[in-house]
Enzyme design. Structure first.
Site, PDB file in Angstrom:
ATOM      1  N   HIS A   1       0.847  -1.191   0.000  1.00  0.00           N
ATOM      2  CA  HIS A   1       0.000   0.000   0.000  1.00  0.00           C
ATOM      3  C   HIS A   1       0.874   1.230   0.000  1.00  0.00           C
ATOM      4  O   HIS A   1       1.923   1.229   0.648  1.00  0.00           O
ATOM      5  CB  HIS A   1      -0.923   0.016   1.220  1.00  0.00           C
TER       6      HIS A   1
ATOM      7  N   GLU B   1      -7.775  -5.183  -0.172  1.00  0.00           N
ATOM      8  CA  GLU B   1      -8.310  -5.964  -1.278  1.00  0.00           C
ATOM      9  C   GLU B   1      -8.226  -7.466  -1.042  1.00  0.00           C
ATOM     10  O   GLU B   1      -9.027  -8.219  -1.585  1.00  0.00           O
ATOM     11  CB  GLU B   1      -7.601  -5.591  -2.589  1.00  0.00           C
TER      12      GLU B   1
HETATM   13  N1  ACO Z   1       4.088  -7.753  -4.384  1.00  0.00           N
HETATM   14  C1  ACO Z   1       5.421  -7.749  -4.591  1.00  0.00           C
HETATM   15  N2  ACO Z   1       6.193  -6.657  -4.494  1.00  0.00           N
HETATM   16  C2  ACO Z   1       5.564  -5.504  -4.164  1.00  0.00           C
HETATM   17  C3  ACO Z   1       4.186  -5.434  -3.917  1.00  0.00           C
HETATM   18  C4  ACO Z   1       3.441  -6.622  -4.037  1.00  0.00           C
HETATM   19  N3  ACO Z   1       2.120  -6.643  -3.847  1.00  0.00           N
HETATM   20  N4  ACO Z   1       3.848  -4.170  -3.616  1.00  0.00           N
HETATM   21  C5  ACO Z   1       4.979  -3.455  -3.672  1.00  0.00           C
HETATM   22  N5  ACO Z   1       6.023  -4.261  -4.002  1.00  0.00           N
HETATM   23  C6  ACO Z   1       7.424  -3.885  -4.163  1.00  0.00           C
HETATM   24  C7  ACO Z   1       7.719  -3.427  -5.571  1.00  0.00           C
HETATM   25  O1  ACO Z   1       8.106  -4.474  -6.403  1.00  0.00           O
HETATM   26  C8  ACO Z   1       8.839  -2.443  -5.322  1.00  0.00           C
HETATM   27  O2  ACO Z   1      10.013  -3.200  -5.072  1.00  0.00           O
HETATM   28  P1  ACO Z   1      11.482  -2.640  -5.457  1.00  0.00           P
HETATM   29  O3  ACO Z   1      11.777  -1.561  -4.479  1.00  0.00           O
HETATM   30  O4  ACO Z   1      12.357  -3.841  -5.292  1.00  0.00           O
HETATM   31  O5  ACO Z   1      11.398  -2.163  -6.865  1.00  0.00           O
HETATM   32  C9  ACO Z   1       8.450  -1.786  -4.012  1.00  0.00           C
HETATM   33  O6  ACO Z   1       7.663  -2.766  -3.307  1.00  0.00           O
HETATM   34  C10 ACO Z   1       7.643  -0.524  -4.175  1.00  0.00           C
HETATM   35  O7  ACO Z   1       6.570  -0.786  -5.036  1.00  0.00           O
HETATM   36  P2  ACO Z   1       5.677   0.337  -5.676  1.00  0.00           P
HETATM   37  O8  ACO Z   1       4.733  -0.289  -6.651  1.00  0.00           O
HETATM   38  O9  ACO Z   1       6.566   1.428  -6.151  1.00  0.00           O
HETATM   39  O10 ACO Z   1       4.907   0.843  -4.390  1.00  0.00           O
HETATM   40  P3  ACO Z   1       3.749   1.883  -4.391  1.00  0.00           P
HETATM   41  O11 ACO Z   1       3.691   2.483  -3.057  1.00  0.00           O
HETATM   42  O12 ACO Z   1       3.838   2.789  -5.549  1.00  0.00           O
HETATM   43  O13 ACO Z   1       2.492   0.948  -4.729  1.00  0.00           O
HETATM   44  C11 ACO Z   1       0.718  -0.508  -4.715  1.00  0.00           C
HETATM   45  C12 ACO Z   1       1.495   0.546  -3.910  1.00  0.00           C
HETATM   46  C13 ACO Z   1       0.382   0.040  -6.113  1.00  0.00           C
HETATM   47  C14 ACO Z   1      -0.589  -0.773  -4.010  1.00  0.00           C
HETATM   48  C15 ACO Z   1       1.570  -1.790  -4.812  1.00  0.00           C
HETATM   49  O14 ACO Z   1       1.881  -2.254  -3.518  1.00  0.00           O
HETATM   50  C16 ACO Z   1       0.874  -2.861  -5.615  1.00  0.00           C
HETATM   51  O15 ACO Z   1       0.916  -2.815  -6.851  1.00  0.00           O
HETATM   52  N6  ACO Z   1       0.248  -3.889  -4.956  1.00  0.00           N
HETATM   53  C17 ACO Z   1      -0.431  -4.929  -5.640  1.00  0.00           C
HETATM   54  C18 ACO Z   1      -1.773  -4.441  -6.170  1.00  0.00           C
HETATM   55  C19 ACO Z   1      -2.789  -4.198  -5.052  1.00  0.00           C
HETATM   56  O16 ACO Z   1      -2.971  -5.035  -4.160  1.00  0.00           O
HETATM   57  N7  ACO Z   1      -3.483  -3.046  -5.146  1.00  0.00           N
HETATM   58  C20 ACO Z   1      -4.500  -2.637  -4.194  1.00  0.00           C
HETATM   59  C21 ACO Z   1      -4.031  -1.493  -3.380  1.00  0.00           C
HETATM   60  S1  ACO Z   1      -5.192  -1.014  -2.128  1.00  0.00           S
HETATM   61  C22 ACO Z   1      -6.336  -0.038  -2.916  1.00  0.00           C
HETATM   62  O17 ACO Z   1      -6.200   0.408  -3.999  1.00  0.00           O
HETATM   63  C23 ACO Z   1      -7.597   0.289  -2.177  1.00  0.00           C
END
Ligand code: ACO
Length: 362
Positions: free
Chosen positions: A251, A306
């Site tokens: 998140h 989620e």
């Molecule tokens: N699985 C694996 N790795 C993850 C996940 C995940 N679910 N979430 C974040 N990471 C990792 C990324 O790979 C990245 O790693 P790195 O530093 O090695 O490159 C790091 O954590 C940062 O990831 P970002 O995507 O830049 O984090 P951000 O804060 O922008 O994104 C997000 C948050 C979009 C929710 C992300 O965690 C994600 O895509 N999760 C999966 C989709 C999801 O469950 N979405 C629902 C969110 S809740 C809502 O919308 C109400």
């Protein structure tokens, strides 16, 4: 010039609607911790809280309930319009199309106008769903609550108390969440002094994306693909090795477990703890968390709302294609709260970008 990609950490306004405390895993709606609200109040009451600033007092309950009852009216025009939208058009796109035909409420809208608009969202979704199933349209009943009416219009029969309570808890917990992408979109549109319907339609567009509203569907697909708990580790390792994300985890704001996920897990536990898939979801979650620690030790990645949204919606037997639309149903309350707040303290939202392109093409 420093660039904050994704506007992360940028504070753009004051709000009194909700507080998302990412460090402590707390979500407050106008002073109340949401974990205390789930299963105690209805969606109608949370709308009162978000729009009017507090829960309805005893003496306000009757007039508040009356406004809701008067709002339910599924018009023949909508039904006719829904019939001509091609079957392959997805639910949120159909919703956007119908909303675009509604009369714009006054600015600012009266409570009755705003509620009429709000209840139109589940009515349109339920009617479209039944048309796609070749079933007859079920009109709303004025004697049912918002949550019960939604299930009734989808199924054509009075839902069980357990299902209504489960849905109500979900609707309360997901009604509002600060400056998330769709709410921010609604505020940006409002800041240009555009209208309420345009702001909601734009918000629906933002919600459609799989990184926002689409995630529970992806969680459900992930759990279905994993199928058995003894396949979970291998399956998820492969994803992480391929640098793919595990849906339902991570998140932007929460650096601990999402409080809504915790509250929803409690709700599902009460309603469906003996169902094998619930045990499977809990065990899979634990395996995922351990793997995320191993693969992303530098990140704080925990379960988000989620993951357990997929569980609660499965518990109340909602078809998967309605997961994202049902999120739009609940979040319309938060969008409208923010539209009203933005309109009251307006300054056009207009960030800047750092130009990194060529400056001297001849
Ligand atoms: N699985 C694996 N790795 C993850 C996940 C995940 N679910 N979430 C974040 N990471 C990792 C990324 O790979 C990245 O790693 P790195 O530093 O090695 O490159 C790091 O954590 C940062 O990831 P970002 O995507 O830049 O984090 P951000 O804060 O922008 O994104 C997000 C948050 C979009 C929710 C992300 O965690 C994600 O895509 N999760 C999966 C989709 C999801 O469950 N979405 C629902 C969110 S809740 C809502 O919308 C109400």
């Amino acid at each position: 010039m420093r660039v904050n990609a994704g506007l992360e950490g940028i504070v753009v306004a004051d709000t009194e609607i909700s507080h998302v405390n990412g460090e402590e895993g707390q979500l407050i709606y106008r002073g109340y911790d949401v974990k205390q609200l789930a299963r105690k109040i209805t969606y109608e009451q949370v709308v009162h809280l978000l729009w009017k600033g507090d829960l309805p007092q005893q003496k306000e309950e009757d007039s508040w309930t009356k406004i809701w009852k008067e709002a339910y009216e599924l018009t023949e025009e909508w039904i006719e319009f829904l019939k001509i939208i091609p079957k392959e058009v997805d639910m949120l796109s159909s919703l956007r199309s119908i909303l675009a035909t509604l009369d714009e409420p006054a600015s600012p809208p009266t409570m009755a106008q705003a509620i009429k608009f709000l209840v139109s969202v589940p009515m349109i979704i339920a009617a479209r769903y039944r048309l796609l199933q070749d079933l007859s349209i079920v009109h709303p009943r004025k004697d049912l609550s918002f949550a019960a009416n939604y299930l009734y219009m989808l199924r054509g029969e009075i839902p069980s108390t357990a299902h209504v309570q489960g849905l109500d808890a979900y609707l309360v917990l997901t009604a509002e969440h600060g400056f998330n992408a769709s709410t921010f979109t609604a505020r940006v549109v409002t800041s240009t002094e555009s209208d309420l319907i345009s702001a909601i339609i734009a918000a629906i567009g933002a919600l459609k994306g799989k990184l926002h509203g689409g995630a529970p569907l992806e969680v459900a697909d992930m759990l279905e693909e994993i199928r058995e708990v003894n396949r979970a580790e291998k399956w998820m390792r492969e994803k992480l090795e391929n640098r793919e994300k595990l849906m339902g985890f991570g998140h932007r704001v929460y650096k601990t477990m999402d409080p809504r996920a915790e509250a929803l897990r409690d709700v599902v536990q009460k309603n469906a703890k003996n169902e094998p898939w619930f045990q499977f979801a809990v065990q899979t979650e634990q395996i995922a968390l351990a793997l995320l620690k191993e693969y992303k030790p530098h990140r704080q990645i925990y379960t988000n709302v989620e993951f357990y949204t997929a569980a609660i919606l499965k518990a109340i037997r909602l078809p998967k294609e309605l997961y994202v639309p049902t999120f739009a149903v609940s979040r319309t309350a938060g969008w409208i709260a923010h539209i009203l707040e933005q309109a009251n303290h307006n300054r056009i939202i207009r960030p800047s970008a750092r130009y990194v392109g060529c400056k001297d093409k001849k």
